[in-house]
Design an enzyme around this catalytic site. Structure first.
Site, PDB file in Angstrom:
ATOM      1  N   SER A   1       0.280 -21.306  -1.856  1.00 20.84           N
ATOM      2  CA  SER A   1      -0.048 -22.729  -1.692  1.00 20.84           C
ATOM      3  C   SER A   1      -0.797 -23.284  -2.890  1.00 20.84           C
ATOM      4  O   SER A   1      -1.453 -22.540  -3.631  1.00 20.84           O
ATOM      5  CB  SER A   1      -0.883 -23.016  -0.442  1.00 20.84           C
ATOM      6  OG  SER A   1      -0.251 -22.539   0.713  1.00 20.84           O
ATOM      7  N   ASP A  50      -5.954  -2.440   6.436  1.00 21.59           N
ATOM      8  CA  ASP A  50      -5.944  -1.119   5.800  1.00 21.59           C
ATOM      9  C   ASP A  50      -4.973  -0.200   6.529  1.00 21.59           C
ATOM     10  O   ASP A  50      -4.957  -0.157   7.766  1.00 21.59           O
ATOM     11  CB  ASP A  50      -7.347  -0.482   5.839  1.00 21.59           C
ATOM     12  CG  ASP A  50      -8.346  -1.204   4.959  1.00 21.59           C
ATOM     13  OD1 ASP A  50      -7.926  -1.990   4.097  1.00 21.59           O
ATOM     14  OD2 ASP A  50      -9.557  -0.974   5.150  1.00 21.59           O
ATOM     15  N   PRO A 103      -8.805  -0.200  -1.142  1.00 21.46           N
ATOM     16  CA  PRO A 103      -7.929  -0.395   0.013  1.00 21.46           C
ATOM     17  C   PRO A 103      -6.504  -0.774  -0.366  1.00 21.46           C
ATOM     18  O   PRO A 103      -5.666  -0.942   0.520  1.00 21.46           O
ATOM     19  CB  PRO A 103      -8.617  -1.528   0.780  1.00 21.46           C
ATOM     20  CG  PRO A 103      -9.369  -2.286  -0.265  1.00 21.46           C
ATOM     21  CD  PRO A 103      -9.820  -1.267  -1.259  1.00 21.46           C
ATOM     22  N   GLU A 108       0.801  -1.222   0.000  1.00 22.62           N
ATOM     23  CA  GLU A 108       0.000   0.000   0.000  1.00 22.62           C
ATOM     24  C   GLU A 108       0.841   1.283   0.000  1.00 22.62           C
ATOM     25  O   GLU A 108       0.533   2.217  -0.754  1.00 22.62           O
ATOM     26  CB  GLU A 108      -0.992  -0.035   1.171  1.00 22.62           C
ATOM     27  CG  GLU A 108      -2.084  -1.070   0.931  1.00 22.62           C
ATOM     28  CD  GLU A 108      -3.025  -1.275   2.104  1.00 22.62           C
ATOM     29  OE1 GLU A 108      -3.013  -0.415   3.028  1.00 22.62           O
ATOM     30  OE2 GLU A 108      -3.751  -2.277   2.117  1.00 22.62           O
ATOM     31  N   ASP A 112      -7.471  -8.865   1.254  1.00 18.23           N
ATOM     32  CA  ASP A 112      -6.875  -7.705   1.921  1.00 18.23           C
ATOM     33  C   ASP A 112      -7.646  -7.443   3.205  1.00 18.23           C
ATOM     34  O   ASP A 112      -8.725  -6.845   3.196  1.00 18.23           O
ATOM     35  CB  ASP A 112      -6.921  -6.492   0.998  1.00 18.23           C
ATOM     36  CG  ASP A 112      -6.225  -5.273   1.603  1.00 18.23           C
ATOM     37  OD1 ASP A 112      -5.681  -5.396   2.714  1.00 18.23           O
ATOM     38  OD2 ASP A 112      -6.228  -4.209   0.962  1.00 18.23           O
TER      39      ASP A 112
END
Length: 800
Positions: A253, A328, A461, A184, A325
């Site tokens: 994975s 934040d 976000p 971010e 996500d």
């Protein structure tokens, strides 16, 4: 002279005997009888040829107490190290160099969340009683045995393990998934400082209304040059805190389930290989647990009594990371007249301040002041506070959701129907996980487990949010029914490989997902209706080293390369690269050349705009994987121009520079003869121990190096960071498991290193070569086979 030599020889013998006695005192005891307090009956522990314990008890409480005891025998230092990391207590034993890491983890507030979580648990629930018994077993072992070698080296004092430690480890897991810290700040910097044209390669919508204000005269939040510097420092710290401590970090994975109508046996098949940072010991501890009414062969994590991976004759499951996500970052607007206030919903609100003491080896304790806004903890306080800096708060699902994860896995360990598995999956809220399930009755299922927040419409976000607006607000959570999930699909299989999943409601689910290439490769093979699947075919699928990523990225650049490469020998390498299918066997030259070119292309295009620090941050994110093919296909991207020169470079100019740098580096590093540029020589795996970062201790504690096939984002995901050759592998399959429910008693598995974490134990690294060679071993399940393969037996008896 003879007397001197005799004395010297006796001293050497005495020293050798002393060292031998010392090391022997640290070894696990796998034979004989041991008395344990609080046992209601005896527990038999049979160790097989790999050191895997098969526990049989008369009741579940005894079973979990015994599991704690034997788990501690093999992994006590791992338990100690991971709780110290999660709770911000490493500097106490490792000194000032770990102080910043401790500050970071204190700022995450995992300790406080663990305390509140444990205080609210039902003391009468089976999950709580199992956890307490397990911790009692760990503590009884610790109290009655010599401390591990690492405790002596680092000066660690023994102290009891608690339920708060176990929940803190769950917080560490959730944090290790969180890509937001690295991504971010970087994406916000590209958006606000470079502009929309530069953001295009990252496939993120341009949101001009979301730009953080650049001056205090504008509404919203201002980020100054010092803020960008600190945000990048925070991003680097969050990466290094995981990479430098020899502890597992969860990365990706593969998992898939195949219905009986697509298998040779007529029963479902289950495959799974969670991708986790390599370490010594490895993350998973295998154990078979047996008690009246309960049977499970499980893979356990340190300080958690319930298997995160497991199966029995009736059902089994594997995990991948959801990668939604759930964190934040929020830039707060500070009151210019009061630096302890931020703007929140139309008024100035005080920050809450608390102080903590961090013990530091060799010096006085350090006081850390932690602040909290209404949005969450101020995370950049980990770097120290200074007047005028923008506070950046953190909203994190781990801190904000009920998250009955222990209860969820307790139930999943017993989920013999789809309905029970679904109900257990709904209790896993942070970190987000994909649970892939199959049972002998013929069912297969998948549930993306997380409590997904409702963000305001239009909020992205993936950028730092403006705390003075409504961007950070949460309007509750979506119901579990809105999560991506499938049960018994008509196509006859389910595959999960960290690509972006689809909600049944069609809603967007923000996240830091991996490229689709790996999942597409698995899906192409699984969708072949001419194949009747069995465990042998699944082995080939798990060990695959090919995806379309390399050829896809090269396709738009090959015409450019043919124009700018003139040397005959280099032209020959280029044409070999043009025919390369994107595979990574040990003897591939094209794989080596492509990966070197990938780095030099990235370096030549992106470093000058981002600067060294943000460039290094970019290389640690997932967004770089999606950006590079887009960049390669975009001839007019502004990234091609080198800002350090007065001329304006074209794509051809920069591609030529990258190619020449690649050839020069490979010649310098691997030799002038390109026939020696073999992938296995350049791409190696060393399993690192926390003490193995110090010379000469790496010779004692580390395992490897091994030539490694595979690469980043192929099914056999032995990943190295984008960079110049050679490439040390950092993460990959943490185990490989294959189960055919027509014969679940003969499942296949492998450990990347060994079952034991005790140096000099025979099971410390006894599977490492088999693992890198792509071999599997049989997990013993039936009583007859366990008996036949028992190498030693430990009897745990009630204390008299």
């Amino acid at each position: 002279m003879k007397r001197v030599l005799t004395v010297l020889a006796l001293l050497i013998i005495a020293l050798a005997v002393g060292v031998g006695v010392y090391l022997y005192s640290k070894q696990p005891i796998r034979q004989g009888q041991v008395e344990l307090r609080n046992l209601q009956g005896s527990v038999t522990v049979r160790y097989d040829e790999r050191g895997v314990p098969h526990l049989r008890a008369e009741n579940e409480t005894d079973l979990y107490r015994a599991l704690g005891y034997v788990h501690a025998q093999d992994r006590l230092f791992q338990m100690e190290a991971i709780r110290r990391l999660a709770r911000g207590e490493l500097a106490q034993v490792l000194g000032p160099k770990l102080l910043d890491t401790d500050k970071l983890f204190r700022s995450l507030r995992i300790r406080e969340r663990a305390d509140r979580y444990v205080a609210a648990l039902d003391r009468q629930s089976p999950a709580w009683k199992a956890l307490q018994a397990y911790l009692d077993g760990i503590n009884q072992y610790q109290d009655s045995h010599a401390a591990p070698v690492e405790f002596d080296v680092l000066g660690i004092s023994k102290r009891p393990f608690t339920a708060e430690d176990s929940i803190s480890v769950a917080g560490y897991m959730a944090y290790s998934f969180a890509a937001a810290f690295r991504t971010e700040p970087l994406m916000t910097y590209v958006r606000d400082q470079l502009g929309a044209d530069y953001l295009n390669i990252f496939d993120l919508d341009w949101q001009p209304n979301g730009v953080l204000a650049k001056t205090h005269s504008q509404p919203g939040v201002a980020l100054a040059a010092s803020d960008w510097k600190d945000l990048n420092a925070l991003a680097r710290l969050t990466e290094q805190a995981l990479a430098d401590n020899g502890l597992p970090q969860f990365e990706g994975s593969n998992a898939w389930a195949i219905a009986g109508n697509r298998s040779k046996s007529g029963k479902p098949l289950l495959a799974g290989d969670p991708h986790i940072r390599f370490s010594v010991p490895s993350v998973w501890y295998e154990a078979q647990l047996s008690a009246p009414g309960f049977e499970l062969y499980g893979h356990h994590q340190a300080l958690v009594p319930f298997a995160f991976l497991g199966h029995n004759l009736d059902f089994g499951w594997s995990l991948t990371m959801f990668q939604n996500d759930d964190l934040d970052l929020i830039a707060e607007k500070v009151n210019p007249d009061n630096p302890n206030q931020v703007w929140y919903r139309g008024q100035w609100v005080d920050l809450l301040n608390t102080e903590q003491q961090i013990a530091v080896k060799g010096q006085a304790p350090v006081t850390l002041t932690l602040r909290q806004s209404p949005h969450g903890p101020i995370i950049n306080d980990a770097l120290g506070t200074a007047a005028g800096k923008t506070p950046v708060a953190m909203w994190w699902a781990f801190l904000e959701t009920p998250n009955p994860i222990l209860e969820g896995f307790y139930q999943l360990n017993r989920a013999d129907t789809l309905a029970k598995a679904r109900a257990a999956a709904a209790k896993v809220q942070a970190p987000g996980l994909n649970i892939v399930y199959a049972n002998a009755k013929g069912d297969i299922g998948w549930w993306a487990s997380a409590l997904l927040p409702k963000r305001p419409a239009g909020v992205k976000p993936g950028f730092i949010l403006d705390g003075s607006s409504n961007q950070p607000d949460k309007e509750g959570f979506y119901p579990f029914s809105a999560n991506p999930q499938e049960e018994n699909p008509a196509r006859g299989y389910i595959v999960s490989a960290n690509f972006q999943p689809v909600s049944p409601t069609g809603m967007e689910i923000p996240g830091y997902y991996n490229l689709a290439d790996r999942g597409q490769q698995l899906n192409r093979q699984l969708s072949d209706k001419n194949v009747k699947w069995d465990n042998e075919a699944n082995q080939q699928l798990q060990l695959g080293t090919t995806t379309a990523y390399g050829p896809r990225l090269l396709a738009p650049l090959l015409p450019v390369l043919r124009e700018v490469v003139s040397d005959p020998d280099e032209r020959k390498l280029l044409e070999q690269l043009a025919l390369w299918p994107g595979d990574y066997p040990l003897d591939s030259i094209s794989a080596t050349l492509f990966n070197q070119f990938l780095f030099n292309l990235t370096d030549a295009t992106l470093r000058d705009e981002l600067g060294n620090d943000f460039f290094e941050t970019l290389l640690s994110t997932r967004v770089i994987d999606a950006a590079l093919p887009r960049l390669a296909a975009s001839a007019d991207s502004p990234w091609w121009d080198n800002r350090a020169t007065p001329a304006k470079e074209t794509r051809a100019d920069t591609v030529k520079v990258a190619w020449q740098a690649s050839i020069a580096h490979l010649k310098t590093t691997l030799g002038a003869d390109s026939a020696q540029w073999l992938w296995g020589k350049a791409h190696t795996l060393t399993h690192g121990h926390p003490l193995g970062t110090q010379k000469p201790l790496e010779r004692v504690f580390n395992v490897g190096p091994f030539e490694a096939p595979g690469t980043h984002e192929v099914p056999n995901n032995l990943s190295a960071k984008i960079g110049p050759a050679p490439w040390p592998v950092t993460y990959g399959p943490s185990t490989r498991r294959l189960i055919d429910f027509a014969d679940a008693a003969h499942s296949l598995t492998i450990n990347p290193v060994g079952q034991s974490g005790v140096p000099f134990d025979r099971h410390y690294e006894d599977q490492a070569e088999a693992y890198i060679d792509g071999m599997y071993v049989q997990a013993h399940f039936s009583d007859e086979e366990v008996t036949a393969n028992t190498r030693s037996t430990l009897k745990l008896l009630p204390a008299r």
